[in-house]
Motif scaffolding. Structure first.
Motif, PDB file in Angstrom:
ATOM      1  N   THR A  54       0.821  -1.215   0.000  1.00  0.00           N
ATOM      2  CA  THR A  54       0.000   0.000   0.000  1.00  0.00           C
ATOM      3  C   THR A  54       0.854   1.265   0.000  1.00  0.00           C
ATOM      4  O   THR A  54       0.404   2.334   0.410  1.00  0.00           O
ATOM      5  N   ALA A  55       2.085   1.158  -0.493  1.00  0.00           N
ATOM      6  CA  ALA A  55       3.003   2.309  -0.525  1.00  0.00           C
ATOM      7  C   ALA A  55       2.510   3.369  -1.500  1.00  0.00           C
ATOM      8  O   ALA A  55       1.811   3.064  -2.475  1.00  0.00           O
ATOM      9  N   ARG A  56       2.869   4.610  -1.215  1.00  0.00           N
ATOM     10  CA  ARG A  56       2.620   5.682  -2.179  1.00  0.00           C
ATOM     11  C   ARG A  56       3.452   5.432  -3.428  1.00  0.00           C
ATOM     12  O   ARG A  56       4.532   4.835  -3.357  1.00  0.00           O
ATOM     13  N   GLU A  57       2.973   5.949  -4.543  1.00  0.00           N
ATOM     14  CA  GLU A  57       3.731   5.852  -5.781  1.00  0.00           C
ATOM     15  C   GLU A  57       5.099   6.513  -5.575  1.00  0.00           C
ATOM     16  O   GLU A  57       5.203   7.585  -4.979  1.00  0.00           O
ATOM     17  N   ASN A  58       6.141   5.873  -6.031  1.00  0.00           N
ATOM     18  CA  ASN A  58       7.517   6.362  -5.911  1.00  0.00           C
ATOM     19  C   ASN A  58       8.000   6.480  -4.469  1.00  0.00           C
ATOM     20  O   ASN A  58       8.900   7.258  -4.174  1.00  0.00           O
ATOM     21  N   GLU A  59       7.397   5.717  -3.563  1.00  0.00           N
ATOM     22  CA  GLU A  59       7.834   5.717  -2.165  1.00  0.00           C
ATOM     23  C   GLU A  59       7.830   4.282  -1.632  1.00  0.00           C
ATOM     24  O   GLU A  59       7.013   3.926  -0.782  1.00  0.00           O
TER      25      GLU A  59
END
Length: 183
Positions: free
Chosen positions: A166-171
């Protein structure tokens, strides 16, 4: 109930269900406007508690050991850890084994194995760890009325660590950035 005001911290918990038949669970706390030092401290501490637990995730880690790490981070920041709620296995069913308590000296059973999918979601309080539930049978609040913050991710245990599903995009890795929680 009241409208959100300048200085509040707001917790948002989102659950997804994909067309493929799998659940995801994500939770973040946001700062609204001019939040005081204690509010910012509990939000950052909740983030760091999850971050420290994620750093432990790999095959062979005992589920119960996450609670001791979370407890140490919370205590070092003069906060407490709610004991009523825990992380959990997740997949085609929403809440499954294992239970993942976030407090010190818990009795959780089990060892992480590659392929396990679970949530880690410590609730961190400024005051005592006791909580109560409102009459809507959903809203959890601290018994002493002090603020609480929470961050959560759904993760996959990999052969050498974890993947944040469930990570943020690019994180792909959690890194504290106060601008991301400021509204």
């Amino acid at each position: 109930y009241r409208e959100i005001q300048d200085g509040d911290i707001v917790n948002i918990d989102v659950t997804t269900y994909s067309r493929g038949g799998y659940h995801g669970d994500l939770n973040e706390t946001f700062c609204v406007g001019n939040v005081d030092a204690d509010g910012r401290r509990v939000v950052q501490t909740a983030f760091e508690c999850l971050q420290s637990a994620l750093a432990m995730v790999k095959p062979g880690t005992l589920y119960r050991d996450l609670g001791s790490t979370i407890h140490r981070v919370a205590q070092a920041n003069k906060c407490s850890v709610v004991r009523t709620y825990c992380g959990h296995g997740i997949g085609s069913l929403f809440h499954t084994a294992p239970n993942v308590p976030h407090y010190h000296k818990n009795k959780a059973k089990g060892v992480m194995k590659e392929g396990h999918v679970l949530t880690i979601e410590p609730m961190i309080n400024l005051g005592h760890y006791d909580d109560t539930t409102w009459g809507d049978n959903w809203t959890a609040v601290t018994r002493d009325g002090k603020r609480s913050a929470q961050f959560e991710h759904t993760i996959l245990v990999t052969k050498d660590g974890c993947e944040i599903l469930t990570a943020r995009e690019n994180e792909p890795v959690m890194k504290w950035d106060p601008d991301l929680v400021q509204r």
